[in-house]
Design an enzyme around this catalytic site. Structure first.
Site, PDB file in Angstrom:
ATOM      1  N   ARG A   1       8.929 -10.149  -2.508  1.00 26.20           N
ATOM      2  CA  ARG A   1       8.567 -10.636  -3.838  1.00 26.20           C
ATOM      3  C   ARG A   1       9.720 -11.270  -4.595  1.00 26.20           C
ATOM      4  NH1 ARG A   1       3.349 -11.327  -2.826  1.00 26.20           N
ATOM      5  NH2 ARG A   1       2.362  -9.390  -2.139  1.00 26.20           N
TER       6      ARG A   1
ATOM      7  N   ARG B   1     -15.208  -5.458 -19.903  1.00 29.02           N
ATOM      8  CA  ARG B   1     -13.911  -5.922 -19.381  1.00 29.02           C
ATOM      9  C   ARG B   1     -14.028  -7.119 -18.450  1.00 29.02           C
ATOM     10  NH1 ARG B   1     -12.310  -1.635 -14.582  1.00 29.02           N
ATOM     11  NH2 ARG B   1     -14.431  -1.205 -13.920  1.00 29.02           N
TER      12      ARG B   1
ATOM     13  N   ARG C   1       0.793  -1.232   0.000  1.00 26.17           N
ATOM     14  CA  ARG C   1       0.000   0.000   0.000  1.00 26.17           C
ATOM     15  C   ARG C   1       0.820   1.274   0.000  1.00 26.17           C
ATOM     16  NH1 ARG C   1      -3.171  -2.159   5.080  1.00 26.17           N
ATOM     17  NH2 ARG C   1      -1.164  -3.231   5.141  1.00 26.17           N
TER      18      ARG C   1
END
EC number: 2.1.1.148
Lengths: 313, 313, 313, 313
Positions: free
Chosen positions: C228, C201, C115
């Protein structure tokens, strides 16, 4: 609680005596101390004002469950330990605690650096502060550390201690008297208009007490504690953190246990430190130079491993 | 609640039947609906899982009070309105709400942009998703707007509507069937190992439902509602925001009233628009050119003032 | 760069050929690759769009200095290592990097969970997406792990691999064709109005590519990389993180070195694990039971220490 | 710049004379003043240390473009105004600015409440503060406002002003002398160990100057300015915000213009206020009671509309 007015004590007692029924999860440990001020330093306190969730909330969120989310206690404990160990932060964001804290301004200035929290501070633009300032207890009146630029050394003694305590007390007392004089709040001196509160406050020193409502989620509460209950933190903020660790234990006993294991009592080893430890386990005797670590890192590793800094084994 | 398994319903009922005693503040309005799923769209829901504080919490924090902090109801209402009007955000951060939400992935992708919240999402790396996808009700199957690049126009009808609905349903159904085939979860086909869950999920389309626990404070809850209950928000997320406005009313009725007055029903006038309004009040007749506003701004101002865009008065 | 239109390539070349003079600090390593797309996965890329600061910026902020803040290189390196080791995060917040990233939607959904970053995503409410979707290379088409619920096992082979790849390709292709049909963008079929983009979409699957501008400070950039680029992260996001670690090295070589030492290659030992290590260094032979660790923790500790899980020494 | 040592001036000049070549976007307006201290109050300053992006960065991010993203200037201006008007915040997060600020501690305490920023403050645990404190200029030495509990009234004059200034100066001077005495930094008095810096600092009053590096993105920079350049903000922080608005203009002239139009010079009308304005435009004469607004809200609306509070028209 001599520092509280009888009106404040009555307000607190009224809150404690008002019971409601709820279908929300409850933390029995926190309910016991809710609203009650726990003294810290000479005039400060911490009071729990409200909370949301308990250990179950962490488990329930991690499982995105329809019900309570808990299984057997041993499984819940295992999950909480796993989450904390592997830096899964979001389930711990699902519980909240709100405190009312009274603290010296210089402590407040360190505390506020934790940005992921909500704060409402008593406004000295709007109201007049009380005549309360922090004076260290004799055993906390320490000299500058010779080795650590931001640490304390031995305790001051004798004349020096007396002189310092006297000076701190005198200066704060005068600062407050002059603050009150400049404010001329009651309008005692009709010839003076009185200085604006937002200006007069600048005369107070950093040991004056302020107070605020402070709210954080369990994840950020633990981040605060990891840094502020650390031995390297300044004693005065540590005094608050110590009380808050007790509150953590009352609130979320399983998470508290995991926190002590995986955060507070844990240590991080750098890539090079891991290699050093591998060699030591393999029987090698290392010293700072052969470890490949800097002097400071070597000292830190030895402290973690309970080894003398000179050489291992 | 036909979308819930009987096990889930039993879990929810168990939670609702477990009453505890607390000395914390309670929101009677929210207790009534706690844990119960409120349906949204064709398979979604919003459930309140927990909350902290009520209108009093806002007042109490703003006053940094020792007790409940509330005075007369009229004074509390006045204070809450004042705080909201003057963008004092921190007292509204002192109350929290936690929801369990089931929502289509494309809605989740808009929702997650609100960063000041905590989220635990059901993991499709870890678990298998259900066969649930969103198909718009006929009245929400709209054409592209001709005037607004990111808006909807008229409702599709007849053959086109039928073709589109059929296509959406077929494609999602096939995507799920193939997802399940590739997973080979039960190991039905012994000749196949089964694709990793974290890979297979990529075959699902954005109308599949996901679910999460979502927690925000009252300030950020209202920020979400201001943007997502707005008529310009996409209908599908607005459907959630509408339900959440009802929850706001149950939870903090005074703050809800102030929100409708000072946020939801309010409008911002630019410096130039203020000048235009002053001139109109003074009796002048304006049009877009004489107002000094751009065409778009003029249109927006006329909408706020309930005036035809051509000319005033 | 065959995936770029000649117009895009021209735009990038124009940017790269426009030199300005600045008195700001510059990172030579990043200037070399600025604006140029670095390929990731089958259609993705990472491009550095802008940056602020370099290693000096960290040092300068930590010293709150009037000038460059740097002393000798060895002192700067020592300071940066100290800051990172002791979790001083704010000096690393003083440098920023901005990327343009093209990535599959399911990767974007993991990425957005960080965030503390700024994001502008290409809007499929506003524009039409390209016909680009991710299909794993054969060596990344893995089976579900038997031991780890959120991990991959062996690579799929033979008929199963072929069937899966075919299915992924077919389903994504059909999803796009139907998306384009429902949109009826060019108005080819005059009898149809065309479905709103914001609705159409939802027919696309999670392996379709999206793109965004993403900006983070150096502290949060490293937090992203620690999680990550970790072997437990899903391969597809790790592919991006690996490229970003190279960028970290170009940008802030000293911080990169400290990151590899104190974050990426580091390990955290719990309180109990520290005791176990102390005993092993003292010559004791431990196994899981005598270590006091759970099975999982013991396995993790053995992995850190390069020991077989059965018994030590 | 008499407040700077010749060493500091040399450092600043060295930074300003070091030119590099970059292919990043440049803000010519900011380059002109980079590193140079702009004086604020009696001893404070603001210096721009670094920045990232300019008006183009906002446009480029909003368009998620491959190149510069800008079209004609008029289109860029229109887009920036649109984004700001409709509270699209993320494109404005794509530009950053970093300042070095010297400011009184009581101003720093207000400033730090803006949490979405990065701060490195000069540490008085680690270093000794200078003998610099804020004394208001005579024209800013104001009495408490009678009508506004957190505002200023008339300027103090004559004997009262003299007494207050004298008191502020004396108390701060003594506080510093005693701080220095307790520190015993040079070890002048060999019989004393010297109090730890982290304790001695508590004797300083809130008008002493501190300094920090402060970094924010353009969105949060404008949020700061909207609140702190407001006439209701305390004069001393406003003095900083005024300088920062000038920097905004140098940095991002188009965004600055939009900020003045849609934030700084704008006003929010509540739902009830909109109704009142509609009626006034329709020719009705309103007063507070008939408007449906509270007294305070009516006063605020009249101020926005430039009307006397008694009655309209």
């Amino acid at each position: 609680m001599s520092q509280f007015t009888s009106e404040q004590i009555a307000e607190i007692e009224l809150l404690r005596s008002t019971r409601s029924s709820t279908i929300r999860p409850v933390s029995e440990g926190l309910e016991e101390v809710l609203y009650q001020p726990i003294p810290v330093l000479d005039h400060g306190f911490v009071r729990v004002i409200d909370y949301m969730g308990n250990d179950d909330a962490v488990v329930q969120a991690a499982r995105v469950s329809y019900g309570r989310g808990t299984k057997r206690v041993s499984e819940d404990r295992g999950l909480i330990n796993y989450l904390l160990r592997h830096w899964h932060t979001t389930p711990f964001e699902m519980a909240e605690i709100k405190l009312h804290v009274k603290l010296p301004i210089f402590v407040a200035r360190q505390w506020i650096r934790h940005r992921m929290a909500s704060v409402n501070e008593y406004s000295a633009r709007y109201s007049v502060l009380d005549r309360e300032f922090y004076i260290p207890a004799p055993e906390h009146l320490a000299a500058q550390s010779a080795s650590n630029r931001q640490g304390r050394g031995e305790v001051l003694e004798g004349d020096e201690a007396a002189a310092v305590l006297d000076m701190l007390r005198q200066d704060a007392g005068r600062a407050y008297d002059d603050y009150a004089f400049m404010l001329n709040e009651g309008g005692e001196d009709e010839s003076r208009k009185g200085l604006a509160r937002e200006l007069a406050r600048m005369n107070l020193s950093l040991n004056f007490y302020t107070q605020w409502y402070w709210k954080a989620d369990l994840h950020n509460f633990m981040s605060f504690l990891r840094l502020r209950a650390d031995p390297h933190a300044q004693y005065e903020i540590r005094a608050y953190a110590d009380v808050m660790i007790d509150l953590l234990k009352r609130w979320v006993p399983i998470t508290h246990e995991a926190f002590m294991e995986h955060r507070f009592g844990a240590a991080q080893l750098s890539a090079t430190a891991i290699q050093a430890v591998r060699r030591m386990i393999a029987g090698e005797t290392l010293d700072q130079v052969s470890s490949g670590l800097t002097k400071r890192e070597w000292g830190e590793l030895c402290a973690v491993l309970g080894l003398p800094e000179t050489a291992t084994k």
